[in-house]
Motif scaffolding. Structure first.
Motif, PDB file in Angstrom:
ATOM      1  N   ARG A  22     -54.737 -28.284 -18.104  1.00  0.00           N
ATOM      2  CA  ARG A  22     -53.666 -29.009 -17.408  1.00  0.00           C
ATOM      3  C   ARG A  22     -53.833 -30.524 -17.500  1.00  0.00           C
ATOM      4  N   ALA A  23     -54.632 -30.978 -18.438  1.00  0.00           N
ATOM      5  CA  ALA A  23     -54.844 -32.420 -18.616  1.00  0.00           C
ATOM      6  C   ALA A  23     -53.520 -33.116 -18.917  1.00  0.00           C
ATOM      7  N   GLU A  24     -53.380 -34.329 -18.429  1.00  0.00           N
ATOM      8  CA  GLU A  24     -52.166 -35.101 -18.704  1.00  0.00           C
ATOM      9  C   GLU A  24     -52.114 -35.533 -20.175  1.00  0.00           C
ATOM     10  N   TYR A  25     -53.299 -35.849 -20.722  1.00  0.00           N
ATOM     11  CA  TYR A  25     -53.404 -36.257 -22.125  1.00  0.00           C
ATOM     12  C   TYR A  25     -54.586 -35.545 -22.777  1.00  0.00           C
ATOM     13  N   TYR A  26     -54.540 -35.471 -24.091  1.00  0.00           N
ATOM     14  CA  TYR A  26     -55.675 -35.037 -24.887  1.00  0.00           C
ATOM     15  C   TYR A  26     -55.977 -36.165 -25.860  1.00  0.00           C
ATOM     16  N   ILE A  27     -57.198 -36.648 -25.806  1.00  0.00           N
ATOM     17  CA  ILE A  27     -57.608 -37.713 -26.719  1.00  0.00           C
ATOM     18  C   ILE A  27     -58.332 -37.081 -27.890  1.00  0.00           C
ATOM     19  N   PHE A  28     -57.828 -37.358 -29.081  1.00  0.00           N
ATOM     20  CA  PHE A  28     -58.417 -36.905 -30.334  1.00  0.00           C
ATOM     21  C   PHE A  28     -59.285 -38.055 -30.831  1.00  0.00           C
ATOM     22  N   TYR A  29     -60.592 -37.856 -30.864  1.00  0.00           N
ATOM     23  CA  TYR A  29     -61.542 -38.936 -31.137  1.00  0.00           C
ATOM     24  C   TYR A  29     -62.380 -38.621 -32.377  1.00  0.00           C
ATOM     25  N   ASN A  30     -62.462 -39.594 -33.291  1.00  0.00           N
ATOM     26  CA  ASN A  30     -63.266 -39.465 -34.502  1.00  0.00           C
ATOM     27  C   ASN A  30     -64.579 -40.218 -34.274  1.00  0.00           C
ATOM     28  N   THR A  31     -65.702 -39.501 -34.247  1.00  0.00           N
ATOM     29  CA  THR A  31     -66.989 -40.142 -33.953  1.00  0.00           C
ATOM     30  C   THR A  31     -67.463 -41.053 -35.075  1.00  0.00           C
ATOM     31  N   GLU A  32     -66.976 -40.854 -36.303  1.00  0.00           N
ATOM     32  CA  GLU A  32     -67.395 -41.717 -37.413  1.00  0.00           C
ATOM     33  C   GLU A  32     -66.653 -43.052 -37.404  1.00  0.00           C
ATOM     34  N   SER A  33     -65.331 -42.992 -37.280  1.00  0.00           N
ATOM     35  CA  SER A  33     -64.533 -44.221 -37.306  1.00  0.00           C
ATOM     36  C   SER A  33     -64.418 -44.858 -35.920  1.00  0.00           C
ATOM     37  N   LYS A  34     -64.729 -44.078 -34.875  1.00  0.00           N
ATOM     38  CA  LYS A  34     -64.599 -44.511 -33.484  1.00  0.00           C
ATOM     39  C   LYS A  34     -63.145 -44.808 -33.099  1.00  0.00           C
ATOM     40  N   LYS A  35     -62.212 -44.214 -33.834  1.00  0.00           N
ATOM     41  CA  LYS A  35     -60.791 -44.364 -33.531  1.00  0.00           C
ATOM     42  C   LYS A  35     -60.312 -43.140 -32.762  1.00  0.00           C
ATOM     43  N   PHE A  36     -59.270 -43.359 -31.949  1.00  0.00           N
ATOM     44  CA  PHE A  36     -58.733 -42.253 -31.171  1.00  0.00           C
ATOM     45  C   PHE A  36     -57.219 -42.307 -31.137  1.00  0.00           C
ATOM     46  N   ASN A  37     -56.649 -41.165 -30.814  1.00  0.00           N
ATOM     47  CA  ASN A  37     -55.216 -41.040 -30.637  1.00  0.00           C
ATOM     48  C   ASN A  37     -54.988 -40.184 -29.402  1.00  0.00           C
ATOM     49  N   ALA A  38     -54.174 -40.661 -28.476  1.00  0.00           N
ATOM     50  CA  ALA A  38     -53.868 -39.901 -27.267  1.00  0.00           C
ATOM     51  C   ALA A  38     -52.584 -39.107 -27.475  1.00  0.00           C
ATOM     52  N   ILE A  39     -52.638 -37.845 -27.097  1.00  0.00           N
ATOM     53  CA  ILE A  39     -51.503 -36.947 -27.241  1.00  0.00           C
ATOM     54  C   ILE A  39     -51.083 -36.507 -25.841  1.00  0.00           C
ATOM     55  N   LYS A  40     -49.842 -36.775 -25.474  1.00  0.00           N
ATOM     56  CA  LYS A  40     -49.317 -36.388 -24.152  1.00  0.00           C
ATOM     57  C   LYS A  40     -49.175 -34.876 -24.095  1.00  0.00           C
ATOM     58  N   ASN A  41     -49.621 -34.286 -23.003  1.00  0.00           N
ATOM     59  CA  ASN A  41     -49.494 -32.846 -22.802  1.00  0.00           C
ATOM     60  C   ASN A  41     -48.138 -32.557 -22.175  1.00  0.00           C
ATOM     61  N   ASN A  42     -47.163 -32.220 -23.007  1.00  0.00           N
ATOM     62  CA  ASN A  42     -45.831 -31.863 -22.522  1.00  0.00           C
ATOM     63  C   ASN A  42     -45.638 -30.357 -22.507  1.00  0.00           C
ATOM     64  N   SER A  43     -46.697 -29.639 -22.783  1.00  0.00           N
ATOM     65  CA  SER A  43     -46.633 -28.187 -22.882  1.00  0.00           C
ATOM     66  C   SER A  43     -46.489 -27.547 -21.515  1.00  0.00           C
ATOM     67  N   ASP A  44     -45.819 -26.402 -21.485  1.00  0.00           N
ATOM     68  CA  ASP A  44     -45.810 -25.566 -20.290  1.00  0.00           C
ATOM     69  C   ASP A  44     -47.237 -25.046 -20.148  1.00  0.00           C
ATOM     70  N   HIS A  45     -47.864 -25.310 -19.049  1.00  0.00           N
ATOM     71  CA  HIS A  45     -49.287 -24.992 -18.875  1.00  0.00           C
ATOM     72  C   HIS A  45     -49.582 -23.496 -18.950  1.00  0.00           C
ATOM     73  N   HIS A  46     -48.559 -22.692 -18.926  1.00  0.00           N
ATOM     74  CA  HIS A  46     -48.793 -21.255 -18.990  1.00  0.00           C
ATOM     75  C   HIS A  46     -48.790 -20.728 -20.419  1.00  0.00           C
ATOM     76  N   ASP A  47     -48.320 -21.527 -21.373  1.00  0.00           N
ATOM     77  CA  ASP A  47     -48.304 -21.034 -22.746  1.00  0.00           C
ATOM     78  C   ASP A  47     -49.393 -21.649 -23.615  1.00  0.00           C
ATOM     79  N   TYR A  48     -49.930 -22.778 -23.222  1.00  0.00           N
ATOM     80  CA  TYR A  48     -51.049 -23.426 -23.912  1.00  0.00           C
ATOM     81  C   TYR A  48     -50.785 -23.692 -25.392  1.00  0.00           C
TER      82      TYR A  48
END
Length: 112
Positions: A22-48
């Motif tokens: 049920r997180a509001e966002y999911y951060i996709f993080y690359n440990t090599e480049s240290k770059k990240f992208n935040a993805i908004k969780n707009n999903s219905d929490h029951h379907d995942y």
């Protein structure tokens, strides 16, 4: 390594969400480049649906504050690991993981 962190906000100073599915966002993080992208969780929490999309991005590890059985069943695969990080920011959690200080989960931390 590619990490996914469930967070309460869209940046690395955001706290790890108390409940991964049920997180509001999911951060996709690359440990090599240290770059990240935040993805908004707009999903219905029951379907995942978003969790399947995160796996398709190539995530190798997930950092959670808590995770229920349904989300855990989706994100814990033979190719991925799930780590527990409560009360930390996303940046702190990544640092703790890279230093070997986070515990790997073998089962969900929440019942529902």
């Amino acid at each position: 390594m590619y990490l996914i962190i469930g967070t309460d906000g869209a940046d690395m100073e955001s706290k790890v969400a108390k409940r991964f599915g049920r997180a509001e966002y999911y951060i996709f993080y690359n440990t090599e480049s240290k770059k990240f992208n935040a993805i908004k969780n707009n999903s219905d929490h029951h379907d995942y649906k978003i969790l399947f999309q995160l796996l398709d991005l190539g995530a190798e590890a997930f950092i959670v504050g808590n995770v229920g059985p349904h989300a855990f069943e989706i994100i814990k695969t033979p190719l991925t690991k799930v780590y527990l990080a409560r009360g930390l920011s996303a940046a702190e959690a990544v640092g703790e993981l890279l230093n070997g200080n986070l515990n790997e989960l073998t089962e969900p931390t929440a019942k529902k």
